[in-house]
Design an enzyme around this catalytic site. Structure first.
Site, PDB file in Angstrom:
ATOM      1  N   GLU A 192      -8.754  -1.925  13.867  1.00  0.00           N
ATOM      2  CA  GLU A 192      -9.284  -2.800  12.817  1.00  0.00           C
ATOM      3  C   GLU A 192      -8.211  -3.812  12.443  1.00  0.00           C
ATOM      4  OE1 GLU A 192     -10.138  -0.925   8.912  1.00  0.00           O
ATOM      5  OE2 GLU A 192      -9.311  -2.821   8.176  1.00  0.00           O
TER       6      GLU A 192
ATOM      7  N   ARG B 278      -0.819  -6.346  12.446  1.00  0.00           N
ATOM      8  CA  ARG B 278      -1.767  -5.696  13.371  1.00  0.00           C
ATOM      9  C   ARG B 278      -2.241  -6.676  14.448  1.00  0.00           C
ATOM     10  NH1 ARG B 278      -5.843  -1.521  10.249  1.00  0.00           N
ATOM     11  NH2 ARG B 278      -4.234  -0.251   9.272  1.00  0.00           N
TER      12      ARG B 278
ATOM     13  N   GLU C  45       0.644   4.132   0.938  1.00  0.00           N
ATOM     14  CA  GLU C  45       0.011   5.151   1.760  1.00  0.00           C
ATOM     15  C   GLU C  45       1.097   6.088   2.255  1.00  0.00           C
ATOM     16  OE1 GLU C  45      -3.355   3.565   3.920  1.00  0.00           O
ATOM     17  OE2 GLU C  45      -2.520   1.582   3.629  1.00  0.00           O
TER      18      GLU C  45
ATOM     19  N   ARG D 238       0.858  -1.188   0.000  1.00  0.00           N
ATOM     20  CA  ARG D 238       0.000   0.000   0.000  1.00  0.00           C
ATOM     21  C   ARG D 238       0.897   1.241   0.000  1.00  0.00           C
ATOM     22  NH1 ARG D 238      -5.415  -1.791   1.842  1.00  0.00           N
ATOM     23  NH2 ARG D 238      -5.348  -3.945   1.131  1.00  0.00           N
TER      24      ARG D 238
ATOM     25  N   ARG E   1      -0.396   2.488  12.785  1.00  0.00           N
ATOM     26  CA  ARG E   1      -1.185   1.346  12.303  1.00  0.00           C
ATOM     27  C   ARG E   1      -0.930   1.007  10.832  1.00  0.00           C
ATOM     28  NH1 ARG E   1      -7.285   2.168  12.149  1.00  0.00           N
ATOM     29  NH2 ARG E   1      -7.183   2.629  14.356  1.00  0.00           N
ATOM     30  N   HIS E   2      -0.094   1.799  10.153  1.00  0.00           N
ATOM     31  CA  HIS E   2       0.113   1.559   8.716  1.00  0.00           C
ATOM     32  C   HIS E   2       1.539   1.159   8.377  1.00  0.00           C
ATOM     33  CE1 HIS E   2      -3.615   4.017   8.363  1.00  0.00           C
ATOM     34  NE2 HIS E   2      -3.854   3.098   7.441  1.00  0.00           N
TER      35      HIS E   2
ATOM     36  N   SER F 160     -10.872  -6.907   7.362  1.00  0.00           N
ATOM     37  CA  SER F 160     -12.016  -6.489   6.534  1.00  0.00           C
ATOM     38  C   SER F 160     -12.441  -7.699   5.731  1.00  0.00           C
ATOM     39  CB  SER F 160     -11.613  -5.431   5.520  1.00  0.00           C
ATOM     40  OG  SER F 160     -11.618  -4.189   6.097  1.00  0.00           O
TER      41      SER F 160
HETATM   42  P1  AMO Z   1      -8.326  -4.070   3.648  1.00  0.00           P
HETATM   43  O1  AMO Z   1      -7.756  -3.108   2.679  1.00  0.00           O
HETATM   44  O2  AMO Z   1      -9.248  -3.510   4.675  1.00  0.00           O
HETATM   45  O3  AMO Z   1      -9.135  -5.205   2.888  1.00  0.00           O
HETATM   46  O4  AMO Z   1      -7.152  -4.844   4.381  1.00  0.00           O
HETATM   47  C1  AMO Z   1      -7.424  -5.953   5.213  1.00  0.00           C
HETATM   48  C2  AMO Z   1      -6.622  -5.892   6.501  1.00  0.00           C
HETATM   49  O5  AMO Z   1      -5.239  -5.774   6.196  1.00  0.00           O
HETATM   50  C3  AMO Z   1      -4.593  -4.956   7.140  1.00  0.00           C
HETATM   51  N1  AMO Z   1      -4.015  -3.779   6.476  1.00  0.00           N
HETATM   52  C4  AMO Z   1      -2.861  -3.194   6.848  1.00  0.00           C
HETATM   53  N2  AMO Z   1      -1.981  -3.483   7.824  1.00  0.00           N
HETATM   54  C5  AMO Z   1      -0.897  -2.683   7.950  1.00  0.00           C
HETATM   55  N3  AMO Z   1      -0.640  -1.636   7.136  1.00  0.00           N
HETATM   56  C6  AMO Z   1      -1.498  -1.296   6.138  1.00  0.00           C
HETATM   57  N4  AMO Z   1      -1.227  -0.270   5.344  1.00  0.00           N
HETATM   58  C7  AMO Z   1      -2.667  -2.100   5.957  1.00  0.00           C
HETATM   59  N5  AMO Z   1      -3.706  -2.073   5.086  1.00  0.00           N
HETATM   60  C8  AMO Z   1      -4.498  -3.095   5.418  1.00  0.00           C
HETATM   61  C9  AMO Z   1      -5.650  -4.537   8.147  1.00  0.00           C
HETATM   62  C10 AMO Z   1      -6.928  -4.674   7.357  1.00  0.00           C
HETATM   63  O6  AMO Z   1      -8.043  -4.911   8.188  1.00  0.00           O
HETATM   64  N6  AMO Z   1      -9.252  -7.392  -0.019  1.00  0.00           N
HETATM   65  C11 AMO Z   1      -9.703  -6.876   1.261  1.00  0.00           C
HETATM   66  C12 AMO Z   1      -9.958  -8.029   2.238  1.00  0.00           C
HETATM   67  C13 AMO Z   1     -11.115  -8.930   1.864  1.00  0.00           C
HETATM   68  O7  AMO Z   1     -12.235  -8.406   1.740  1.00  0.00           O
HETATM   69  O8  AMO Z   1     -10.917 -10.153   1.716  1.00  0.00           O
HETATM   70  C14 AMO Z   1      -8.657  -5.938   1.825  1.00  0.00           C
HETATM   71  O9  AMO Z   1      -7.505  -5.931   1.466  1.00  0.00           O
HETATM   72  O10 AMO Z   1      -5.618  -5.442   9.231  1.00  0.00           O
END
Ligand code: AMO
Length: 436
Positions: A359, A410, A208, A206, A214-215, A362
């Site tokens: 979170e 996480r 970001e 990502r 948390r990221h 998802s």
């Molecule tokens: P989503 O984008 O919410 O959903 O990501 C799912 C889970 O991945 C973790 N996560 C992260 N952890 C650390 N750093 C980040 N930048 C980051 N981004 C996400 C979180 C989050 O809840 N395809 C969908 C999932 C699905 O529906 O099967 C998805 O990627 O714990």
């Protein structure tokens, strides 16, 4: 024969006077004048070596020692070795840029990450990755027991899956491709291929730009996808079973590591009592908590499941249901990706899992009807012609299905109570950091 640090008490208890051999790193040296103590560290823990003279050793050197094990209440772990011979097989530079045996509570995250190759030697930091290994093992074991097949999919993709602009571009011969934000479309293809139940453990990317606790820009996604479900409620049930198994295994295998962090995992029975709130009810609950909390809260009113709402909802669940785990479902259409299955005109069959204020998951039931896709995609600014490879799956017969992804770092962070998710990544990638 080599004996590990954790087995010295047993070796000493056997009291047959036989010599043992230990191998490892010099963790600490204490010269008491007349007697010296060297704390040796190996993969299992630490053990005290007792020497008649001050050894010519530097911290972090790798040594082999032979001697007689003896019980001693005052020694760390309850036993020590009276050394007969000691050999240094790899001498460490006397000037360490980072103090491996320091109390890491007193060292900032930047210093820990800037000196990663040395900070990873600290037993408390290593404990994080032992717990993480258990999470991954328990995740796979539970899913295999439920007839899921493990898959590996490409991390080079032609387009994003999760929306937004947070994609890393990669030069791919004479064109640009992207690092996968998730294995989303591939895991769906594999359900439709007839495997029905699949899981994948792999990196997700990502781009970001923000720097938050948390990221990560690269994280390990624990992905699940299964066919023939009715709604996201089937997935919440599966995740509860999965988390209960992960917590049980962590408690069983990692008592020592949990103790080092003063952490504990919820009981399996508590996991099954975790509440599920619809999105609107979750907002109401978060706002009621906010009002009850008075001025110390950051917001005047909560309009979305923000980090503050996540914290308040978990506090509420902890108080009312005995576990800081809550599932929020039925998110509005506008907050969920294009592949999410609608519940009605405004809501979707989707959910998040919030654990100890964050979170961690998802998920959703997915669209699986070809015609609906052709109508939905333009609403998300996506062109069906660019997604032909994915759409084909739905054209030729696909069961109702859905899945979810748990962020591995996480979950590790929340099990151990780490302040920053970067601590739960061996070699975290953030805006500044691509080394080591
Ligand atoms: P989503 O984008 O919410 O959903 O990501 C799912 C889970 O991945 C973790 N996560 C992260 N952890 C650390 N750093 C980040 N930048 C980051 N981004 C996400 C979180 C989050 O809840 N395809 C969908 C999932 C699905 O529906 O099967 C998805 O990627 O714990």
């Amino acid at each position: 024969m080599r004996v590990l640090a954790r087995d010295i008490v047993k070796a000493a208890g056997e009291q047959n006077g036989a010599e043992v051999e230990v191998k490892g790193w010099v963790h600490r040296i204490r010269d008491m004048g007349g007697v010296s103590f060297v704390i040796l560290r190996d993969r299992s823990g630490i053990v005290q070596l007792v020497l008649a003279e001050k050894p010519d050793l530097s911290l972090e050197s790798v040594i082999v020692a032979r001697g007689i094990p003896a019980l001693n209440d005052k020694a760390p772990g309850g036993a020590e070795i009276q050394v007969n011979s000691l050999e240094c097989i790899s001498r460490a530079d006397g000037e360490l840029p980072y103090q491996v045996n320091a109390d890491i509570g007193k060292i900032g995250i930047e210093a820990i990450l800037d000196n990663r190759s040395l900070s990873l030697r600290n037993p408390k930091i290593q404990a994080i990755f032992k717990v993480q290994a258990t999470i991954i093992e328990a995740f796979s074991a539970y899913l295999r027991s439920q007839d899921f097949t493990e898959i590996r999919t490409s991390k080079l993709v032609g387009s994003g899956t999760e929306g937004g602009t947070n994609l890393f571009e990669v030069e791919y011969f004479d064109r640009k491709v992207y690092l996968a934000q998730s294995p989303q479309l591939y895991k769906q293809i594999m359900v439709a291929s007839g495997l029905e139940r699949v899981f994948e453990i792999a990196s997700a990317y990502r781009a970001e730009k923000h720097d938050t606790p948390r990221h990560l820009n690269e994280y390990v996604s624990l992905d699940v996808e299964m066919g023939f479900i009715e709604s996201e409620k089937d997935l919440i049930e599966l995740e509860k079973n999965l988390l209960a198994h992960i917590f049980t295994e962590t408690a069983r295998k990692n008592a020592r590591e949990l103790a080092m962090w003063g952490a504990s995992v919820p009981d399996a029975e508590a996991v099954f009592k975790a509440p599920t709130l619809g999105y609107e009810d979750a907002l109401k609950t978060a706002n009621a908590e906010l009002a009850a909390g008075g001025k110390k809260q950051a917001s005047a009113r909560i309009f979305d499941i923000t980090p503050e709402a996540e914290r308040l909802l978990c506090e509420w669940a902890g108080r009312e249901h005995g576990i800081e785990l809550v599932f929020v479902n039925e998110f509005p259409r506008r907050y969920r990706p294009f592949y999410t299955y609608p519940l009605d005109a405004t809501r979707t069959m989707s959910f998040d899992a919030l654990f100890r204020g964050l979170e961690i998951t998802s998920g959703s039931r997915r669209q699986h009807d070809y015609q609906s896709f052709l109508e939905t995609l333009p609403k998300f600014g996506l062109k069906p012609e660019y997604m032909a490879g994915y759409l084909t799956v739905f054209k030729y017969g696909c069961p109702p299905h859905g899945g979810f992804a748990i962020g591995c770092e996480r979950l590790t962070q929340k099990i151990l109570g780490l302040a920053n998710v970067k601590e739960a990544s061996l070699f975290p990638r953030d805006r500044k950091r691509v080394e080591p």
